[in-house]
Design a protein around this motif. Structure first.
Motif, PDB file in Angstrom:
ATOM      1  N   LEU A   1       0.831  -1.205   0.000  1.00  0.00           N
ATOM      2  CA  LEU A   1       0.000   0.000   0.000  1.00  0.00           C
ATOM      3  C   LEU A   1       0.868   1.257   0.000  1.00  0.00           C
ATOM      4  O   LEU A   1       0.583   2.222  -0.716  1.00  0.00           O
ATOM      5  CB  LEU A   1      -0.935  -0.003   1.207  1.00  0.00           C
ATOM      6  N   PHE A   2       1.911   1.248   0.828  1.00  0.00           N
ATOM      7  CA  PHE A   2       2.813   2.395   0.840  1.00  0.00           C
ATOM      8  C   PHE A   2       3.444   2.597  -0.535  1.00  0.00           C
ATOM      9  O   PHE A   2       3.632   3.740  -0.978  1.00  0.00           O
ATOM     10  CB  PHE A   2       3.916   2.197   1.887  1.00  0.00           C
ATOM     11  N   GLN A   3       3.774   1.509  -1.209  1.00  0.00           N
ATOM     12  CA  GLN A   3       4.375   1.618  -2.528  1.00  0.00           C
ATOM     13  C   GLN A   3       3.442   2.336  -3.498  1.00  0.00           C
ATOM     14  O   GLN A   3       3.863   3.208  -4.267  1.00  0.00           O
ATOM     15  CB  GLN A   3       4.723   0.222  -3.075  1.00  0.00           C
ATOM     16  N   ARG A   4       2.158   1.987  -3.463  1.00  0.00           N
ATOM     17  CA  ARG A   4       1.194   2.602  -4.368  1.00  0.00           C
ATOM     18  C   ARG A   4       1.029   4.096  -4.069  1.00  0.00           C
ATOM     19  O   ARG A   4       0.884   4.913  -4.982  1.00  0.00           O
ATOM     20  CB  ARG A   4      -0.147   1.875  -4.271  1.00  0.00           C
ATOM     21  N   ILE A   5       1.042   4.455  -2.790  1.00  0.00           N
ATOM     22  CA  ILE A   5       0.913   5.864  -2.423  1.00  0.00           C
ATOM     23  C   ILE A   5       2.168   6.633  -2.831  1.00  0.00           C
ATOM     24  O   ILE A   5       2.098   7.728  -3.399  1.00  0.00           O
ATOM     25  CB  ILE A   5       0.667   6.008  -0.915  1.00  0.00           C
ATOM     26  N   PHE A   6       3.336   6.059  -2.553  1.00  0.00           N
ATOM     27  CA  PHE A   6       4.581   6.742  -2.896  1.00  0.00           C
ATOM     28  C   PHE A   6       4.745   6.887  -4.402  1.00  0.00           C
ATOM     29  O   PHE A   6       5.435   7.799  -4.874  1.00  0.00           O
ATOM     30  CB  PHE A   6       5.771   6.006  -2.295  1.00  0.00           C
TER      31      PHE A   6
END
Length: 634
Positions: free
Chosen positions: A346-351
């Motif tokens: 999820l963090f990857q998609r936001i970043f």
């Protein structure tokens, strides 16, 4: 397979947004999966940096709670080995009260740390949501023409929402459980080091299992979020007013329903896989941990049988109590590690969104224009959207639009008319040459000055799902009721609004679908009139108006244009006859320029366009008269 709606712009892959290369913005190609692009934990930790003080308090509460909780088994040992055998009633009461106080203090500390950690987590989520939204506000139009709205919404709602557990409780749970585990192991060593070794011999195996489970869940979580984004895009496209109209008139409602059912079915499968990934392995850990007390009793018996020192009942019970207390934080710690690995997707998609490059930025030393004359110039302007063929949309444009004058831009569809006008408010930036406002390159102006100076009324009218007054005040939040009504009157829409049951408090509906196309365009014109910009851009602003209304609105536009610079992109040439200057675009180049009379006398492209426009108007008038003559009276 997704059914593409004709009214929707081309979109990127639901897997990722866009990437930018030397030729411009393009959908990202299929590449490494999201789990192959690791997120640095250090970057995640930086999100919590503004809340260091609160997190320090949480750490102190966690440490205090862990120390207090491990005291209970030692109190229990004293009760079993001393107070009860020696019948010391006072000591027994004191130790019992100590155990009760330990439970109370642990609960109070837990509530306080939950309150603070949840507050910090929610603030971090707020920062992420705001950061992504602010970043998207900076992206060029090319990004939004290639990215589905549902994909954008999914990143903000589903992905950031899916991280709630991680940022609100996982970090605190990690610290709390780690502290509890360390404190418990120290207490166990203080009781007996041999039993401690027996309790921890399987710990490396547990860590290995949890890492495998975490990697599996991380991969499935990435696929699940992509599927949720795909569903969100489908819902946004097919359940908008345009989507419903298109689906029903094309007879595709059932097909869209089946398509949504297929997407939902895939999401069900991914949700089950996500929840069951590694479930049996983690259950095995729980079973083994629960069976360790039996191993401890067996170990103690074997040690005594082979000549080791005897264990007191109190020591053995206290040790088993500590070991059981170790079960919960250890399993929770392993599960937390799994959840953190899952949340990395999820963090990857936001970043990915936060790291998108921004093409149109404010100058390092922006120029503010307190007053604007409205002198607009195009000097050797080239522009390209960066398509695969590298074809330039505009080439060698040289134009001077003196302050207070009017320029009309005409030409065939795709000749670059709208693109040329969009360079003034920096909806796009030139790829060659420059555009100036009052002699200053628009790229050097600060955004606030540029937005105050230039107003745009486009052929694609957009209204918010709000009242008429709120839609108009979007251009000028502090406008009085008199100013709002005056702007509506200037746009020839006041009478229609006043005739509504709720007047200016009428909710326009999603995208203004409670109003006709002509009414929406007049509302958009009124909104720009209220803003009162020195430079006005009208991009086919009267294209949806009937001839009678067009004349009325044109009178309002003529009145509004007096004293300000006006650039008009027109399909109906009847609206630009009085322009001070008319340019004809063809293939991105200016092929003719002059006044209406001069261009007619030249007999070139403009004259041909006028003849075509005249014939079209005559054919329409004949058709209208024919329909009228055959219609029966009501």
């Amino acid at each position: 397979m997704n059914y593409a709606l004709a009214s929707c712009p081309p979109s990127s892959s639901p897997r990722s947004p866009l990437h930018r290369d030397a030729t411009g913005w393009k959908p990202s190609p299929a590449g490494p999966s999201i789990t192959e692009q690791p997120v640095r934990v250090r970057r995640i930790l930086r999100l919590f940096r503004p809340y260091r003080g609160r997190l320090t308090v949480v750490g102190l509460l966690v440490a205090a709670s862990s120390l207090v909780s491990v005291a209970s088994p030692f109190l229990l040992r004293e009760i079993l080995d001393v107070a009860i055998p020696q019948q010391r009633t006072g000591l027994l009461s004191l130790l019992a009260l100590g155990m009760i106080a330990t439970a109370v203090m642990t609960s109070v500390f837990g509530v306080l740390q939950t309150l603070i950690s949840t507050t910090v987590g929610q603030r971090v989520m707020h920062d992420l949501r705001t950061g992504v939204y602010a970043k998207l506000q900076q992206m060029p139009l090319a990004f939004f023409t290639r990215t589905r709205t549902g994909e954008v919404q999914s990143r903000i709602a589903n992905d950031i929402g899916g991280m709630q557990a991680t940022v609100t409780s996982t970090a605190t749970s990690l610290v709390s459980n780690l502290t509890s585990v360390v404190a418990t192991i120290v207490a166990m060593l203080a009781l007996d080091w041999r039993l401690t070794i027996a309790s921890l011999v399987l710990l490396p195996f547990f860590v290995w299992v949890s890492r495998r489970v975490g990697q599996e869940r991380q991969r499935v979580a990435g696929e699940r979020q992509e599927q949720m984004a795909s569903m969100s895009a489908l819902v946004t496209e097919s359940l908008s007013v345009s989507g419903v109209l298109l689906g029903r008139t094309m007879g595709r409602a059932d097909s869209l329903t089946r398509n949504f059912a297929d997407e939902s079915e895939r999401l069900v499968d991914l949700e089950i896989r996500s929840n069951m990934a590694g479930r049996w392995r983690m259950s095995t850990i729980g079973i083994v941990m629960a069976a360790i007390p039996a191993l401890l009793y067996w170990t103690a018996g074997m040690l005594v049988q082979f000549g080791g020192p005897a264990f007191s009942i109190g020591t053995l019970v206290a040790f088993v109590s500590l070991q059981q207390g170790l079960l919960r934080p250890t399993v929770s710690l392993l599960s937390t590690g799994v959840e953190m690995q899952t949340s990395l997707a999820l963090f990857q998609r936001i970043f990915e969104y936060l790291d998108l490059p921004v093409d149109i930025t404010e100058s390092d030393s922006p120029v503010a224009l307190p007053t604007v004359r409205g002198d607009v110039r195009f000097e050797g302007v080239d522009f390209s959207y960066g398509g695969p063929d590298g074809r330039a949309t505009l080439q060698g444009i040289d134009l001077a639009v003196p302050a207070g004058s009017s320029l009309a831009i005409v030409g065939a569809t795709g000749s670059g008319k709208s693109t040329l006008s969009y360079l003034v408010p920096r909806l796009y930036d030139v790829t060659g040459g420059r555009v100036t406002l009052d002699g200053i390159d628009v790229r050097e102006l600060d955004f606030a000055s540029l937005s105050r100076a230039v107003g745009v009324v486009s052929q694609e009218t957009y209204l918010f799902h709000a009242t008429v007054a709120e839609n108009l005040r979007f251009a000028k939040p502090g406008a009085t009721d008199e100013e709002v009504r005056a702007a509506a009157a200037a746009a020839q829409i006041h009478d229609q609004i006043a005739a509504l049951p709720e007047g200016y408090d009428t909710v326009v509906g999603e995208r203004g679908y409670r109003f006709s196309g002509g009414e929406k365009q007049r509302l958009a014109l009124a909104r720009t009139i209220l803003r009162d910009p020195p430079v006005l851009i009208l991009d086919e602003a009267t294209s949806a108006l009937d001839t009678r209304t067009e004349r009325a609105v044109q009178e309002a536009v003529d009145g509004l244009s007096a004293g300000r610079t006006t650039l008009t992109i027109a399909h109906r040439l009847s609206t630009v006859r009085e322009a001070d200057q008319i340019v004809v675009l063809d293939g991105g180049r200016i092929v003719e320029r002059g006044t209406h009379d001069e261009l007619l006398a030249a007999g070139g492209r403009y004259a041909a366009l006028v003849r075509r426009d005249t014939h079209t108007s005559q054919d329409t008038a004949v058709a209208v008269r024919a329909v009228g003559s055959t219609s029966s009276p009501l």
